[in-house]
Write a protein that holds these residues in place. Structure first.
Motif, PDB file in Angstrom:
ATOM      1  N   ALA A 147     -14.434 -41.123-104.513  1.00  0.00           N
ATOM      2  CA  ALA A 147     -15.764 -41.258-103.915  1.00  0.00           C
ATOM      3  C   ALA A 147     -15.802 -40.611-102.526  1.00  0.00           C
ATOM      4  CB  ALA A 147     -16.149 -42.741-103.825  1.00  0.00           C
ATOM      5  N   PHE A 148     -14.709 -40.780-101.773  1.00  0.00           N
ATOM      6  CA  PHE A 148     -14.640 -40.153-100.445  1.00  0.00           C
ATOM      7  C   PHE A 148     -14.648 -38.634-100.567  1.00  0.00           C
ATOM      8  CE2 PHE A 148     -12.170 -38.227 -97.047  1.00  0.00           C
ATOM      9  CZ  PHE A 148     -12.786 -38.732 -95.924  1.00  0.00           C
ATOM     10  N   ASN A 149     -13.863 -38.102-101.520  1.00  0.00           N
ATOM     11  CA  ASN A 149     -13.858 -36.652-101.721  1.00  0.00           C
ATOM     12  C   ASN A 149     -15.250 -36.136-102.054  1.00  0.00           C
ATOM     13  OD1 ASN A 149     -11.096 -36.402-101.236  1.00  0.00           O
ATOM     14  ND2 ASN A 149     -10.555 -36.704-103.385  1.00  0.00           N
ATOM     15  N   ALA A 150     -15.941 -36.868-102.949  1.00  0.00           N
ATOM     16  CA  ALA A 150     -17.296 -36.449-103.316  1.00  0.00           C
ATOM     17  C   ALA A 150     -18.237 -36.537-102.121  1.00  0.00           C
ATOM     18  CB  ALA A 150     -17.805 -37.326-104.469  1.00  0.00           C
ATOM     19  N   MET A 151     -18.083 -37.618-101.332  1.00  0.00           N
ATOM     20  CA  MET A 151     -18.936 -37.768-100.151  1.00  0.00           C
ATOM     21  C   MET A 151     -18.687 -36.639 -99.155  1.00  0.00           C
ATOM     22  SD  MET A 151     -18.788 -40.672 -97.208  1.00  0.00           S
ATOM     23  CE  MET A 151     -17.271 -39.875 -96.638  1.00  0.00           C
ATOM     24  N   ARG A 152     -17.404 -36.322 -98.935  1.00  0.00           N
ATOM     25  CA  ARG A 152     -17.095 -35.249 -97.984  1.00  0.00           C
ATOM     26  C   ARG A 152     -17.653 -33.916 -98.468  1.00  0.00           C
ATOM     27  NH1 ARG A 152     -10.927 -34.290 -96.391  1.00  0.00           N
ATOM     28  NH2 ARG A 152     -10.809 -33.924 -98.631  1.00  0.00           N
ATOM     29  N   GLU A 153     -17.565 -33.689 -99.785  1.00  0.00           N
ATOM     30  CA  GLU A 153     -18.111 -32.443-100.321  1.00  0.00           C
ATOM     31  C   GLU A 153     -19.617 -32.388-100.141  1.00  0.00           C
ATOM     32  OE1 GLU A 153     -18.456 -28.745-102.036  1.00  0.00           O
ATOM     33  OE2 GLU A 153     -16.726 -29.788-101.182  1.00  0.00           O
ATOM     34  N   ARG A 154     -20.278 -33.541-100.368  1.00  0.00           N
ATOM     35  CA  ARG A 154     -21.731 -33.559-100.154  1.00  0.00           C
ATOM     36  C   ARG A 154     -22.085 -33.351 -98.685  1.00  0.00           C
ATOM     37  NH1 ARG A 154     -21.501 -37.701-104.113  1.00  0.00           N
ATOM     38  NH2 ARG A 154     -21.451 -39.314-102.503  1.00  0.00           N
TER      39      ARG A 154
ATOM     40  N   ARG B 123     -20.260 -31.700 -96.585  1.00  0.00           N
ATOM     41  CA  ARG B 123     -20.000 -30.289 -96.310  1.00  0.00           C
ATOM     42  C   ARG B 123     -21.155 -29.424 -96.785  1.00  0.00           C
ATOM     43  NH1 ARG B 123     -18.735 -25.787 -98.437  1.00  0.00           N
ATOM     44  NH2 ARG B 123     -18.851 -26.649-100.543  1.00  0.00           N
ATOM     45  N   GLN B 124     -21.640 -29.730 -98.008  1.00  0.00           N
ATOM     46  CA  GLN B 124     -22.767 -28.962 -98.521  1.00  0.00           C
ATOM     47  C   GLN B 124     -24.016 -29.174 -97.673  1.00  0.00           C
ATOM     48  OE1 GLN B 124     -23.153 -30.115-102.613  1.00  0.00           O
ATOM     49  NE2 GLN B 124     -21.290 -29.073-103.263  1.00  0.00           N
ATOM     50  N   ALA B 125     -24.215 -30.440 -97.244  1.00  0.00           N
ATOM     51  CA  ALA B 125     -25.384 -30.724 -96.411  1.00  0.00           C
ATOM     52  C   ALA B 125     -25.305 -29.968 -95.081  1.00  0.00           C
ATOM     53  CB  ALA B 125     -25.501 -32.227 -96.167  1.00  0.00           C
ATOM     54  N   GLN B 126     -24.086 -29.946 -94.502  1.00  0.00           N
ATOM     55  CA  GLN B 126     -23.925 -29.206 -93.256  1.00  0.00           C
ATOM     56  C   GLN B 126     -24.162 -27.714 -93.475  1.00  0.00           C
ATOM     57  OE1 GLN B 126     -23.258 -30.252 -90.107  1.00  0.00           O
ATOM     58  NE2 GLN B 126     -23.465 -32.381 -90.788  1.00  0.00           N
ATOM     59  N   GLN B 127     -23.643 -27.208 -94.600  1.00  0.00           N
ATOM     60  CA  GLN B 127     -23.865 -25.798 -94.896  1.00  0.00           C
ATOM     61  C   GLN B 127     -25.339 -25.514 -95.138  1.00  0.00           C
ATOM     62  OE1 GLN B 127     -21.541 -23.320 -94.772  1.00  0.00           O
ATOM     63  NE2 GLN B 127     -23.303 -21.945 -95.045  1.00  0.00           N
ATOM     64  N   GLN B 128     -25.996 -26.428 -95.865  1.00  0.00           N
ATOM     65  CA  GLN B 128     -27.429 -26.262 -96.096  1.00  0.00           C
ATOM     66  C   GLN B 128     -28.207 -26.324 -94.789  1.00  0.00           C
ATOM     67  OE1 GLN B 128     -28.475 -29.242 -98.936  1.00  0.00           O
ATOM     68  NE2 GLN B 128     -27.530 -28.177-100.661  1.00  0.00           N
ATOM     69  N   GLN B 129     -27.760 -27.198 -93.875  1.00  0.00           N
ATOM     70  CA  GLN B 129     -28.440 -27.281 -92.589  1.00  0.00           C
ATOM     71  C   GLN B 129     -28.287 -25.980 -91.806  1.00  0.00           C
ATOM     72  OE1 GLN B 129     -26.990 -30.398 -90.053  1.00  0.00           O
ATOM     73  NE2 GLN B 129     -28.719 -30.292 -88.664  1.00  0.00           N
ATOM     74  N   ARG B 130     -27.029 -25.444 -91.835  1.00  0.00           N
ATOM     75  CA  ARG B 130     -26.826 -24.163 -91.146  1.00  0.00           C
ATOM     76  C   ARG B 130     -27.654 -23.060 -91.798  1.00  0.00           C
ATOM     77  NH1 ARG B 130     -21.401 -26.190 -90.817  1.00  0.00           N
ATOM     78  NH2 ARG B 130     -20.845 -25.149 -92.763  1.00  0.00           N
ATOM     79  N   ASP B 131     -27.653 -23.049 -93.150  1.00  0.00           N
ATOM     80  CA  ASP B 131     -28.459 -22.035 -93.840  1.00  0.00           C
ATOM     81  C   ASP B 131     -29.938 -22.235 -93.538  1.00  0.00           C
ATOM     82  OD1 ASP B 131     -26.118 -21.091 -94.894  1.00  0.00           O
ATOM     83  OD2 ASP B 131     -26.371 -22.070 -96.845  1.00  0.00           O
ATOM     84  N   PHE B 132     -30.340 -23.499 -93.485  1.00  0.00           N
ATOM     85  CA  PHE B 132     -31.745 -23.806 -93.199  1.00  0.00           C
ATOM     86  C   PHE B 132     -32.149 -23.265 -91.832  1.00  0.00           C
ATOM     87  CE2 PHE B 132     -34.748 -26.747 -91.162  1.00  0.00           C
ATOM     88  CZ  PHE B 132     -35.835 -26.609 -92.007  1.00  0.00           C
ATOM     89  N   LEU B 133     -31.312 -23.528 -90.824  1.00  0.00           N
ATOM     90  CA  LEU B 133     -31.632 -23.042 -89.488  1.00  0.00           C
ATOM     91  C   LEU B 133     -31.640 -21.519 -89.453  1.00  0.00           C
ATOM     92  CD1 LEU B 133     -29.527 -25.537 -87.330  1.00  0.00           C
ATOM     93  CD2 LEU B 133     -32.009 -25.508 -87.652  1.00  0.00           C
ATOM     94  N   THR B 134     -30.667 -20.923 -90.173  1.00  0.00           N
ATOM     95  CA  THR B 134     -30.619 -19.459 -90.217  1.00  0.00           C
ATOM     96  C   THR B 134     -31.872 -18.894 -90.875  1.00  0.00           C
ATOM     97  OG1 THR B 134     -28.205 -19.500 -90.327  1.00  0.00           O
ATOM     98  CG2 THR B 134     -29.306 -17.471 -91.030  1.00  0.00           C
ATOM     99  N   ASN B 135     -32.241 -19.509 -92.008  1.00  0.00           N
ATOM    100  CA  ASN B 135     -33.405 -19.000 -92.737  1.00  0.00           C
ATOM    101  C   ASN B 135     -34.699 -19.228 -91.963  1.00  0.00           C
ATOM    102  OD1 ASN B 135     -31.889 -18.148 -94.954  1.00  0.00           O
ATOM    103  ND2 ASN B 135     -31.924 -20.188 -95.869  1.00  0.00           N
TER     104      ASN B 135
END
Length: 465
Positions: A222-229, A231-243
């Motif tokens: 569950a922790f691995n899945a949470m960390r991956e989510r 990570r994806q959320a952080q990446q999406q946030q960075r992509d969101f700001l970039t876009n």
């Protein structure tokens, strides 16, 4: 140290082990003491019974034998006759009765002599065991053994010493095992703590933690899945700001260029000024639409957009949208094919929001379908109480690499992201959020030789209704 999980786990192990050892020792010793006492009493009864067969006549050698028996048993022996002419015999080689107890013992033996029987008595800290003696002339006689009660359970003390050594060895062994087990059990927790601290420092790219097939393994997965989510959320946030920056940068640059032309006097004629004003207005409207779409998506994701659910036939709603978009399709020389059934079961939907979903899907299909092509809209009742509605174009389809990202914010299939592209890249994201708010699912797939097919799956009834 006692605040750590491992230390508490170790103390819990040791506490449980020591408590178990103490309980086991107490129960074992109690049972052994009782068993030792009962066994010794039964042995005394048997010995007295055997001895009673040869105690008469009291020849000198018999008396010597009784002294030996007294010493062997560790008990004082009495031989008492009911005939006053016969003397009492008292052997004390095994145990000398204190003077303070002599009178009490004599009284007990005199009472038992009236009707001799095999019995035992507890008198203070002494135990008296009696056995009747059958004499040749039928004179009542009684053979008795008197010994300290502590002697009956003397054997357990040796066992206690052995058990203490065994307990000490068990505690040491248990401590070693507890250290091993506590380290083994605490290792996943320690790894989780270290990984959590890494996340707190902003590091999300560490490899997944190993997980066993137990409760801690489930927690680790569950922790691995949470960390991956995360990570994806952080990446999406960075992509969101970039876009967002990219999408706002282009119209701002264009508007700034027109404004500079006006300010510098480069637009010195009326036509140039009108083009500059029109360009500024167009780019301002584009930024306004983008910001409005962003705000709308944020409200949808936060659950702040109110939905008014009313039972409605999706066929009726889809046909209304087809009617509204028919002039646009005709202008682009495209065919809108109605493959909807006569009616579908009425389901609870927000008509305005679901209309926006259909308009978005059809608008995309109209833009991506070449002239002379066709767009099909159909529906059906699916298994498990679901209503399906789909929009299928006859365009080139969606690149396989783009399919997993088609519902991401700002994602568009044209990698160049030219300023002339239509839309903000948020339409499909908003459409999916609306469908999800209805408890449904929006998916996309390429149909071989027939373009892309978007499918809306809606439950026939909302959860909780």
């Amino acid at each position: 140290m006692l605040k750590s999980y491992r230390a508490r786990l170790l103390l819990a192990f040791l506490g449980a082990i020591l408590a178990s050892l103490a309980l086991f020792a107490a129960l074992t010793l109690t049972q052994f003491v009782n068993y030792s006492r009962q066994t010794r009493l039964e042995e005394l009864h048997l010995r007295l019974k055997l001895t009673s067969t040869w105690v008469e006549p009291l020849a000198p050698q018999t008396k010597d034998a009784l002294h030996n028996v007294s010493a062997d048993w560790g008990a004082a022996l009495f031989l008492i006759y009911g005939d006053a002419t016969r003397a009492r015999f008292y052997a004390t080689d095994g145990y000398a009765i204190p003077d303070a107890d002599a009178g009490r013992i004599k009284g007990i033996l005199d009472r038992e002599l009236v009707q001799p029987r095999a019995a035992q008595f507890d008198s203070g800290d002494l135990v008296i065991v009696t056995q009747p003696v059958i004499t040749a002339d039928q004179t009542p006689a009684l053979l008795a053994a008197v010994l300290p009660a502590a002697n009956l359970t003397a054997g357990w003390r040796r066992l206690l010493d052995a058990m203490l050594y065994a307990a000490l060895f068990g505690v040491i062994l248990s401590l070693l095992l507890a250290l091993i087990f506590s380290r083994s059990l605490a290792r996943p927790v320690t790894r989780l703590i270290a990984a959590s601290e890494r996340i707190a420092q902003g590091v999300y790219d560490d490899p997944p933690l190993p997980a066993d097939a137990n409760e801690l393994g489930r927690l680790t997965r569950a922790f691995n899945a949470m960390r991956e989510r995360v990570r994806q959320a952080q990446q999406q946030q960075r992509d969101f700001l970039t876009n967002v920056s990219h999408d706002l940068k282009t119209p701002l640059a264009i508007a700034q260029g027109y404004a500079s032309a006006l300010a510098d006097g480069a637009a010195d004629d009326e036509d140039s000024r009108q083009r500059a004003f029109a360009g500024i207005q167009r780019e301002t409207e584009r930024m306004t639409q983008l910001i409005a779409a962003l705000l709308e998506l944020a409200r949808l994701e936060a659950g702040l957009t109110p939905f008014k659910f009313v039972a409605l036939d999706m066929t009726t709603l889809a046909r209304q949208v087809l009617t509204d978009l028919a002039p646009q399709a005709q202008a682009q020389e495209l065919k809108l094919l109605d493959e909807l059934p006569a009616a579908l079961p009425a389901i609870p939907i927000d008509a305005l929001q679901m209309e926006r979903v259909l308009v978005n899907l059809l608008d995309n299909a109209l833009r991506l379908t070449p002239r002379g092509g066709a767009i099909r809209v159909g529906g059906a009742v699916q298994a498990e109480n679901q209503i399906a509605l789909w929009v299928q174009d006859s365009g080139p389809g969606i690149a396989p690499t783009a399919l997993p990202h088609i519902f991401d914010r700002f994602y568009q299939a044209d990698a160049a992201r030219s300023p002339q592209r239509a839309g903000s890249g948020l339409g499909l994201t908003i459409a999916r959020e609306i469908v999800m708010r209805h408890g449904g699912e929006l998916s996309v797939a390429n149909e071989s030789g027939h373009g892309a097919r978007f499918t809306i799956l809606l439950p026939s009834s909302r959860a909780g209704e």
